[in-house]
Motif scaffolding. Sequence first.
Motif, short mmCIF file in Angstrom:
data_model
loop_
_atom_site.label_atom_id
_atom_site.label_comp_id
_atom_site.label_asym_id
_atom_site.label_seq_id
_atom_site.Cartn_x
_atom_site.Cartn_y
_atom_site.Cartn_z
N ALA A 116 67.95 97.43 -19.63
CA ALA A 116 68.91 97.70 -18.13
C ALA A 116 68.17 98.22 -16.93
CB ALA A 116 69.95 98.76 -18.64
N GLU A 117 67.04 98.83 -17.29
CA GLU A 117 66.49 99.35 -15.90
C GLU A 117 65.47 98.04 -15.47
OE1 GLU A 117 66.35 102.01 -14.44
OE2 GLU A 117 67.92 103.36 -15.41
N VAL A 118 65.07 97.06 -16.48
CA VAL A 118 64.25 96.14 -15.87
C VAL A 118 65.35 95.16 -15.30
CG1 VAL A 118 62.92 93.95 -16.59
CG2 VAL A 118 62.52 96.14 -17.41
N GLU A 119 66.52 94.83 -15.81
CA GLU A 119 67.43 93.88 -15.12
C GLU A 119 67.89 94.47 -13.92
OE1 GLU A 119 69.03 90.94 -15.75
OE2 GLU A 119 67.49 90.50 -17.42
N PHE A 120 68.53 95.46 -13.72
CA PHE A 120 69.28 96.22 -12.60
C PHE A 120 68.67 97.52 -12.15
CE2 PHE A 120 72.39 93.74 -15.15
CZ PHE A 120 72.58 92.74 -14.10
N GLY A 121 67.83 98.21 -12.67
CA GLY A 121 67.23 99.72 -12.19
C GLY A 121 66.26 99.73 -11.65
N ALA A 122 65.45 100.73 -12.25
CA ALA A 122 64.12 101.34 -11.45
C ALA A 122 63.25 100.15 -11.72
CB ALA A 122 63.78 102.55 -12.11
N ALA A 123 63.01 99.17 -12.44
CA ALA A 123 61.86 98.36 -12.75
C ALA A 123 62.57 96.89 -12.41
CB ALA A 123 61.39 98.38 -14.18
N VAL A 130 56.47 96.92 -18.59
CA VAL A 130 57.03 98.20 -17.91
C VAL A 130 57.13 98.99 -19.42
CG1 VAL A 130 59.38 98.89 -17.22
CG2 VAL A 130 58.20 97.03 -16.20
N LEU A 131 57.14 100.19 -19.45
CA LEU A 131 57.33 101.13 -20.12
C LEU A 131 58.56 102.17 -19.90
CD1 LEU A 131 56.39 102.29 -23.23
CD2 LEU A 131 55.55 104.11 -21.82
N LEU A 132 59.74 102.09 -20.75
CA LEU A 132 60.75 103.13 -20.41
C LEU A 132 60.59 104.08 -21.38
CD1 LEU A 132 63.93 103.51 -19.08
CD2 LEU A 132 64.23 103.59 -21.44
N ALA A 133 60.63 105.54 -20.85
CA ALA A 133 60.20 106.76 -21.70
C ALA A 133 61.68 107.40 -21.78
CB ALA A 133 59.21 107.37 -21.63
N THR A 134 62.49 107.63 -22.63
CA THR A 134 63.45 108.57 -22.24
C THR A 134 63.21 110.10 -23.01
OG1 THR A 134 64.60 107.93 -24.50
CG2 THR A 134 65.27 106.50 -22.40
N PRO A 201 50.70 100.22 -19.53
CA PRO A 201 51.91 99.86 -18.70
C PRO A 201 51.26 99.49 -17.25
CG PRO A 201 51.97 101.94 -19.46
CD PRO A 201 50.85 101.59 -20.02
N ASP A 202 52.15 98.74 -16.35
CA ASP A 202 52.02 98.84 -15.02
C ASP A 202 52.80 99.87 -14.46
OD1 ASP A 202 50.32 96.32 -14.35
OD2 ASP A 202 51.96 95.35 -15.55
N LEU A 203 53.96 100.37 -14.97
CA LEU A 203 54.92 101.08 -14.46
C LEU A 203 55.54 101.78 -15.60
CD1 LEU A 203 56.87 101.82 -12.30
CD2 LEU A 203 58.49 100.07 -12.79
N ILE A 204 55.80 103.09 -15.52
CA ILE A 204 56.54 104.04 -16.44
C ILE A 204 57.85 104.51 -15.82
CG2 ILE A 204 56.59 106.26 -17.76
CD1 ILE A 204 53.47 105.82 -18.13
N VAL A 205 58.84 103.89 -16.60
CA VAL A 205 60.15 104.52 -16.02
C VAL A 205 60.68 105.63 -16.93
CG1 VAL A 205 62.69 103.77 -15.50
CG2 VAL A 205 60.89 102.14 -15.05
N VAL A 206 61.09 106.87 -16.37
CA VAL A 206 61.71 107.92 -17.20
C VAL A 206 63.04 107.98 -17.45
CG1 VAL A 206 61.31 110.27 -17.73
CG2 VAL A 206 59.29 109.10 -16.87
N GLY A 207 63.63 108.03 -18.44
CA GLY A 207 64.98 108.18 -18.58
C GLY A 207 65.32 109.51 -19.10
N VAL A 228 58.33 106.40 -12.32
CA VAL A 228 59.21 106.61 -11.37
C VAL A 228 60.42 107.00 -12.23
CG1 VAL A 228 58.68 105.11 -9.78
CG2 VAL A 228 60.00 104.26 -11.60
N PRO A 229 61.53 107.64 -11.66
CA PRO A 229 62.79 108.03 -12.59
C PRO A 229 63.61 106.87 -12.84
CG PRO A 229 62.97 108.71 -10.35
CD PRO A 229 61.39 107.90 -10.33
N ALA A 230 64.35 106.63 -13.79
CA ALA A 230 65.27 105.64 -14.06
C ALA A 230 66.41 105.78 -13.30
CB ALA A 230 66.08 106.04 -15.42
#
Length: 248
Positions: A116-123, A130-134, A201-207, A228-230
């Motif tokens: 979801a973050e890659v499609e519509f959010g922070a990434a 892209v790495l998302l870490a919750t 990663p090129d970008l870390i998104v934190v959820g 960056v934040p989610a």
Amino acid sequence: MSRKHLGFGIDIGGSGIKGAPVDLHKGKLADERMRIDTPKPSTPEAVAKVVGEILDHFDWSGEFGCTFPAVVQHGRTRTAANVDPSWIGADARGILESATGRTALVVNDADAAGVAEVEFGAAAGNKGVVLLATLGTGIGSALITHGRLVPNTELGHIEVDGHDAESRAADSAREREELSWEDWGGRLTRYFRAVENLVWPDLIVVGGGVSKKFDRWSPFVDIRTEIVPAHLLNEAGIIGAALLAHDD
Ligand code: BGC
């Protein structure tokens, strides 16, 4: 809105089960989400009953996507770090489908949020790695490149300083040990440095809930990767699950 632009997502968590119809074009909830406390014990049968109640509430009869906070391989739950152990090895997809009478897709919670973050959010629009870490009760991870997900990376469980990383760096560890933002930022620095050396990663998104307080702790995280934040916060799982079910 035409029904074919709508999907349905459900997010199963340790404390609550949340669901809503999703506008798949905008990446937004199409109605107010419904939340029911996760039953205790959270056995597959008890959870499946709640999932059915949520679908009935919205009169949703089509396919739906459902997140789960553990490894999910081809519809089967393989681990249960923070949920009832009876899920280990369970045919989650089959259980949800026979309890609800609808077609289900089951996906790891962080993987759904990452999509979801890659499609519509922070990434959104990022074509790199892209790495998302919750950061919540545990640490979930999603690894996505060119919009493609590598499922079940489970980078929350790498060993850092001799410990399972999530036991020291999850938000629950910060609360349990009453860590200052600075001390927790130090833990996150150790954690993310280990991760960035593994997957670059090129970008870390934190959820996770604590991403709302990003400005408080991020100054203490000293890593080379942009972080960056989610954006989609507690709706990311629902939106990602609906997207994945639709594309399946
Ligand atoms: C689980 C992951 C999950 C994460 C966040 C971890 O303990 O192993 O599968 O994504 O918690 O819920």
